[in-house]
Write a protein that holds these residues in place. Structure first.
Motif, PDB file in Angstrom:
ATOM      1  N   PRO A  10       1.112  -0.853   0.449  1.00 31.43           N
ATOM      2  CA  PRO A  10       0.068  -0.104   0.117  1.00 31.43           C
ATOM      3  C   PRO A  10       0.859   1.005  -0.223  1.00 31.43           C
ATOM      4  O   PRO A  10       0.491   2.563  -0.614  1.00 31.43           O
ATOM      5  N   ASP A  11       2.226   0.973   0.728  1.00 35.48           N
ATOM      6  CA  ASP A  11       3.065   2.928   0.493  1.00 35.48           C
ATOM      7  C   ASP A  11       3.764   2.028  -0.688  1.00 35.48           C
ATOM      8  O   ASP A  11       4.706   3.517  -0.756  1.00 35.48           O
ATOM      9  N   GLY A  12       3.589   1.723  -1.951  1.00 39.84           N
ATOM     10  CA  GLY A  12       3.964   1.624  -3.037  1.00 39.84           C
ATOM     11  C   GLY A  12       5.171   0.775  -3.014  1.00 39.84           C
ATOM     12  O   GLY A  12       6.232   1.413  -4.250  1.00 39.84           O
ATOM     13  N   ARG A  13       5.546   0.304  -1.926  1.00 39.99           N
ATOM     14  CA  ARG A  13       7.358  -0.514  -2.553  1.00 39.99           C
ATOM     15  C   ARG A  13       6.670  -1.484  -2.647  1.00 39.99           C
ATOM     16  O   ARG A  13       5.459  -2.379  -2.550  1.00 39.99           O
ATOM     17  N   TYR A  14       7.502  -1.845  -3.394  1.00 37.77           N
ATOM     18  CA  TYR A  14       7.467  -3.136  -4.028  1.00 37.77           C
ATOM     19  C   TYR A  14       7.952  -4.591  -2.879  1.00 37.77           C
ATOM     20  O   TYR A  14       8.895  -4.273  -1.713  1.00 37.77           O
ATOM     21  N   ARG A  15       6.905  -5.290  -2.899  1.00 36.90           N
ATOM     22  CA  ARG A  15       7.262  -6.770  -1.895  1.00 36.90           C
ATOM     23  C   ARG A  15       8.683  -8.315  -2.705  1.00 36.90           C
ATOM     24  O   ARG A  15       8.958  -7.832  -2.478  1.00 36.90           O
ATOM     25  N   GLY A  16       7.657  -8.996  -2.606  1.00 30.21           N
ATOM     26  CA  GLY A  16       8.130  -9.966  -3.322  1.00 30.21           C
ATOM     27  C   GLY A  16       8.022 -11.000  -2.871  1.00 30.21           C
ATOM     28  O   GLY A  16       8.817 -11.174  -1.505  1.00 30.21           O
ATOM     29  N   TRP A  17       8.697 -11.693  -4.030  1.00 28.58           N
ATOM     30  CA  TRP A  17       8.935 -13.601  -2.745  1.00 28.58           C
ATOM     31  C   TRP A  17      10.331 -13.277  -1.947  1.00 28.58           C
ATOM     32  O   TRP A  17      10.634 -13.967  -1.372  1.00 28.58           O
ATOM     33  N   ALA A  18      10.761 -12.351  -2.260  1.00 29.62           N
ATOM     34  CA  ALA A  18      12.238 -12.590  -1.804  1.00 29.62           C
ATOM     35  C   ALA A  18      12.537 -11.904  -0.142  1.00 29.62           C
ATOM     36  O   ALA A  18      12.685 -12.187   0.765  1.00 29.62           O
ATOM     37  N   ASP A  19      11.818 -10.682  -0.236  1.00 32.35           N
ATOM     38  CA  ASP A  19      10.669  -9.926   1.508  1.00 32.35           C
ATOM     39  C   ASP A  19       9.977 -11.008   2.564  1.00 32.35           C
ATOM     40  O   ASP A  19      10.669 -11.016   2.828  1.00 32.35           O
ATOM     41  N   ARG A  20       9.241 -11.925   0.882  1.00 35.08           N
ATOM     42  CA  ARG A  20       8.117 -12.792   1.681  1.00 35.08           C
ATOM     43  C   ARG A  20       9.431 -13.955   2.458  1.00 35.08           C
ATOM     44  O   ARG A  20       9.145 -14.936   4.023  1.00 35.08           O
ATOM     45  N   VAL A  21      10.020 -14.012   2.144  1.00 37.49           N
ATOM     46  CA  VAL A  21      10.740 -15.631   3.116  1.00 37.49           C
ATOM     47  C   VAL A  21      11.881 -15.238   4.301  1.00 37.49           C
ATOM     48  O   VAL A  21      12.400 -15.707   4.422  1.00 37.49           O
ATOM     49  N   ALA A  22      12.664 -13.763   3.659  1.00 36.00           N
ATOM     50  CA  ALA A  22      12.711 -12.591   4.464  1.00 36.00           C
ATOM     51  C   ALA A  22      12.192 -12.838   5.884  1.00 36.00           C
ATOM     52  O   ALA A  22      13.069 -13.055   6.998  1.00 36.00           O
ATOM     53  N   SER A  23      10.667 -12.151   5.256  1.00 34.59           N
ATOM     54  CA  SER A  23       9.953 -11.956   6.830  1.00 34.59           C
ATOM     55  C   SER A  23       9.728 -13.428   7.426  1.00 34.59           C
ATOM     56  O   SER A  23       9.769 -13.708   8.861  1.00 34.59           O
ATOM     57  N   VAL A  24      10.204 -14.652   6.752  1.00 35.26           N
ATOM     58  CA  VAL A  24       9.885 -16.304   7.468  1.00 35.26           C
ATOM     59  C   VAL A  24      11.356 -15.907   8.150  1.00 35.26           C
ATOM     60  O   VAL A  24      10.810 -16.777   9.258  1.00 35.26           O
ATOM     61  N   LEU A  25      12.658 -15.742   7.991  1.00 32.87           N
ATOM     62  CA  LEU A  25      13.360 -16.398   8.209  1.00 32.87           C
ATOM     63  C   LEU A  25      13.595 -15.365   9.448  1.00 32.87           C
ATOM     64  O   LEU A  25      15.209 -15.531  10.170  1.00 32.87           O
ATOM     65  N   ASP A  26      13.640 -14.253   9.821  1.00 26.27           N
ATOM     66  CA  ASP A  26      13.674 -13.168  10.607  1.00 26.27           C
ATOM     67  C   ASP A  26      13.189 -13.371  11.756  1.00 26.27           C
ATOM     68  O   ASP A  26      13.382 -14.452  12.133  1.00 26.27           O
ATOM     69  N   ALA A  27      14.283 -13.030  12.615  1.00 24.58           N
ATOM     70  CA  ALA A  27      15.319 -13.647  13.594  1.00 24.58           C
ATOM     71  C   ALA A  27      16.288 -12.243  14.143  1.00 24.58           C
ATOM     72  O   ALA A  27      17.216 -11.683  14.227  1.00 24.58           O
TER      73      ALA A  27
END
Length: 258
Positions: free
Chosen positions: A22-39
């Motif tokens: 919504p804020d105009g940024r692109y997300r994509g598969w890599a951001d989604r994977v990073a959200s799972v790896l995030d720690a």
């Protein structure tokens, strides 16, 4: 396995085109994977730039990736090599050189095959042999250099238009989510299984009017832009920079482009 230094390489798909926040940024598969790896301690860089071919990634992205000393590198690319008309032999050589270079410094490397999107493109039958050559080369390089293979070539969801954006080439948000699921599955990392659950029902068939709008709004402008850029010596992606050029915590988001 736990990864704390994740670097994504590639083209517009790695950048996240058509998975718009919504804020105009692109997300994509890599951001989604990073959200799972995030720690705690996790950091993530995304060096993908739209329009880049495999040989350009080797020159422009690989040295930067090596300097970051990642423990996980994921490569998604080859579509622009296919679209630009590179021969099967050239594509195979580019794949081998890129995967060999990245596996020389990263302990874990994952590589993707491409789904066959030729049926979505005008004169797509001309693309099919190059897509096959690309996928064969990716499989061979993964085996040769010990990379993790994420083989999505036969994913039936390629036939569901809901996984693709308006141009019928780039992935939609649903497509990026599914691609992230395939990668996490290959890496044997737990994730939300719904990411790989096929959508219910089926997409509405495209009408003649839909096809005409697609040609007018998507195909012709791209063809014109590519022809114009070729005349002035400009290549797709020139002037764009990676959205996350340095390793940083996922919570530190880059500014909106533009």
């Amino acid at each position: 396995m736990t990864y704390q230094r994740f670097v994504a390489l590639g083209d517009s798909c790695t950048e996240g085109l058509d998975d718009l926040l919504p804020d105009g940024r692109y997300r994509g598969w890599a951001d989604r994977v990073a959200s799972v790896l995030d720690a705690p301690g996790f950091r993530y860089a995304n060096l993908g730039v739209r329009g880049r071919r495999l040989d350009q990634m080797l020159v422009e992205q690989v040295p930067s990736a090596a300097a970051l000393e990642p423990d996980l590198v994921v490569i998604f690319g080859g579509g622009n090599d296919v679209m630009s008309g590179a021969s099967s032999a050239v594509i195979a050589r580019r794949v081998d050189e890129l995967v060999r270079a990245v596996t020389s410094f990263a302990p874990t490397v994952a590589v993707f095959t491409l789904s066959d999107i030729s049926h979505r493109m005008p004169f797509g039958w001309r693309l099919r042999p190059r897509i096959t050559a690309l996928n064969d080369a990716v499989r061979l390089a993964a085996s040769r250099y010990g990379a993790v293979l994420v083989d999505v070539a036969d994913d039936e969801c390629v036939h569901d238009s809901r996984y693709f954006g308006p141009d019928r080439l780039h992935l939609s948000s649903l497509g990026h989510r599914r691609l992230a699921g395939h990668l996490l599955s290959a890496l044997e990392i737990p994730f939300d299984a719904s990411w790989l659950t096929p959508l219910e029902g089926s997409a509405a068939p495209a009408s003649v009017a839909d096809h005409l709008r697609w040609l007018r709004d998507q195909v012709l402008p791209v063809a014109y832009s590519r022809s114009r850029n070729r005349l002035i010596g400009r290549q797709p992606g020139d002037g764009f920079r990676p959205k996350r050029p340095e390793l940083a915590p996922l919570s530190l988001r880059p500014p909106v482009a533009g």
